[in-house]
Design an enzyme around this catalytic site. Sequence first.
Site, PDB file in Angstrom:
ATOM      1  N   CYS A   1       6.860  -5.612  15.526  1.00  0.00           N
ATOM      2  CA  CYS A   1       6.534  -4.681  16.610  1.00  0.00           C
ATOM      3  C   CYS A   1       5.088  -4.964  17.040  1.00  0.00           C
ATOM      4  O   CYS A   1       4.223  -5.203  16.197  1.00  0.00           O
ATOM      5  CB  CYS A   1       6.671  -3.231  16.132  1.00  0.00           C
ATOM      6  SG  CYS A   1       8.343  -2.832  15.604  1.00  0.00           S
TER       7      CYS A   1
ATOM      8  N   CYS B   1      -1.343   5.248   9.627  1.00  0.00           N
ATOM      9  CA  CYS B   1      -0.117   4.548  10.033  1.00  0.00           C
ATOM     10  C   CYS B   1      -0.450   3.226  10.695  1.00  0.00           C
ATOM     11  O   CYS B   1      -1.305   3.178  11.577  1.00  0.00           O
ATOM     12  CB  CYS B   1       0.608   5.321  11.117  1.00  0.00           C
ATOM     13  SG  CYS B   1       1.286   6.825  10.603  1.00  0.00           S
TER      14      CYS B   1
ATOM     15  N   GLU C   1       0.830  -1.187   0.000  1.00  0.00           N
ATOM     16  CA  GLU C   1       0.000   0.000   0.000  1.00  0.00           C
ATOM     17  C   GLU C   1       0.875   1.251   0.000  1.00  0.00           C
ATOM     18  O   GLU C   1       1.937   1.290   0.623  1.00  0.00           O
ATOM     19  CB  GLU C   1      -0.903  -0.014   1.229  1.00  0.00           C
ATOM     20  CG  GLU C   1      -1.703  -1.305   1.285  1.00  0.00           C
ATOM     21  CD  GLU C   1      -2.809  -1.309   2.310  1.00  0.00           C
ATOM     22  OE1 GLU C   1      -2.983  -0.285   3.000  1.00  0.00           O
ATOM     23  OE2 GLU C   1      -3.503  -2.326   2.392  1.00  0.00           O
TER      24      GLU C   1
ATOM     25  N   CYS D   1       6.685  -7.240   7.043  1.00  0.00           N
ATOM     26  CA  CYS D   1       7.856  -6.832   7.826  1.00  0.00           C
ATOM     27  C   CYS D   1       8.170  -7.936   8.804  1.00  0.00           C
ATOM     28  O   CYS D   1       7.280  -8.565   9.362  1.00  0.00           O
ATOM     29  CB  CYS D   1       7.582  -5.529   8.577  1.00  0.00           C
ATOM     30  SG  CYS D   1       9.028  -4.933   9.495  1.00  0.00           S
TER      31      CYS D   1
ATOM     32  N   CYS E   1       1.924  -2.981  15.505  1.00  0.00           N
ATOM     33  CA  CYS E   1       1.922  -2.681  14.067  1.00  0.00           C
ATOM     34  C   CYS E   1       1.264  -3.806  13.277  1.00  0.00           C
ATOM     35  O   CYS E   1       1.694  -4.959  13.360  1.00  0.00           O
ATOM     36  CB  CYS E   1       3.364  -2.464  13.592  1.00  0.00           C
ATOM     37  SG  CYS E   1       3.497  -2.268  11.808  1.00  0.00           S
TER      38      CYS E   1
END
Length: 370
Positions: A120, A345, A96, A116, A123
């Site tokens: 974390c 975010c 995205e 990723c 996230c």
Amino acid sequence: MNTSAEKVNLLGLPKHKLEAFFESLGEKKFRATQLLQWMHQRGVDDFDQMSNVSKALRDKLKDVAEIRGPEVIYDETSKDGTRKWVMRMDNGNSVETVLIPDGQRGTLCVSSQIGCSLDCTFCSTGKRGFNRNLTAAEIIGQLWVARRSFMPFDHGSDRPITNVVMMGMGEPLLNFDNVVDAMNLMMEDLAYGISKRRVTLSTSGVVPALDKLGEVTDVSLAISLHAPNDELRNQLVPLNKKYPIAELLAATKRYLSGLSDKRKATIEYTVIEGVNDKPEHAQQLAKLLRDLPCKINLIPFNPFPESDFRRPSMNATRRFQNILNEAGYVTTIRTTRGDDIDAACGQLVGRVEDKTRRSQRYIQVTQVAS
Ligand code: SAH
Ligand code: SF4
């Protein structure tokens, strides 16, 4: 005729690599200048439109090279003007890319990896696991697609994208070479000509790669800190166990002092209710960052289905901000943009076929990083 898989995608080659490519074909280096302008400034992907390139060379290029951007499978603009693209990359996964207009400024948030590996806890990208690094062509391709969608430029929209932040999916420093090539193209005058101050790499803190970055580029830096002490950061950013806060801040200082101009780092702090949002956290943060030239960006946590974390109230976030302001920091609160299209975010997920087993992921990543 070569198949697509064998052709070089010229979109991802920075100037020096494009020059080397033309030399390998027995052509003059200045061809690189022409190609960069056609591809990036004018958004052209058809060699036959390149009127200052001879027919013979165009035919040769068609045989060995291609100009191929990602395929857009979703393109939606939110009520507040935030625009999101979902782009399909080779092998069917997607990433995205988000454009956030703000007055005269337009900031494009670009992804560096499919998924990723750093996991974390707050996230959603991390929760989906990791598939692969994007190529340089796929990274710059996001800017290419976004900019091209505004062509031909007319009434006031001639600079729809003024800034780029590597804050989409993925950890850019774990895809070092491709990210550096793509950022070079962003800053290249013959391509997008964005100033080094307006290209920002955001990292959760891969310290050795940060030092290496300072040797090859001078983009702006955002550090995803999220906690004022190691105990808390270990829980939020597992990578902290390998590169703790003191090492990360020292590397950030080294990076800043290597720049030829005076610049501040941006410290990103995702504020999570009841986790890192207490006044004592703000006080500790103020103390911790005392010697670092920085501004602080507070990002109220954006919830997503797999997470139990909660967004703090605006009052709690403001209280946190006031403590930092009183300590002399320039502190902003990032307003949530584009939440009606899941463009905020940490809400960026795309389609990721996880190739890592969660238990192995941290180990693999720390091996890559060391
Ligand atoms: N991997 C890099 C860049 C991508 S993340 C990094 O971590 O810096 C971009 C920013 O979004 C980071 O500061 C990250 O911490 C923040 N973020 C991730 N998930 C979030 C969420 N759910 N709510 C708010 N911010 C989030
Ligand atoms: Fe990866 Fe950044 Fe998300 Fe952490 S915050 S999992 S490093 S994308």
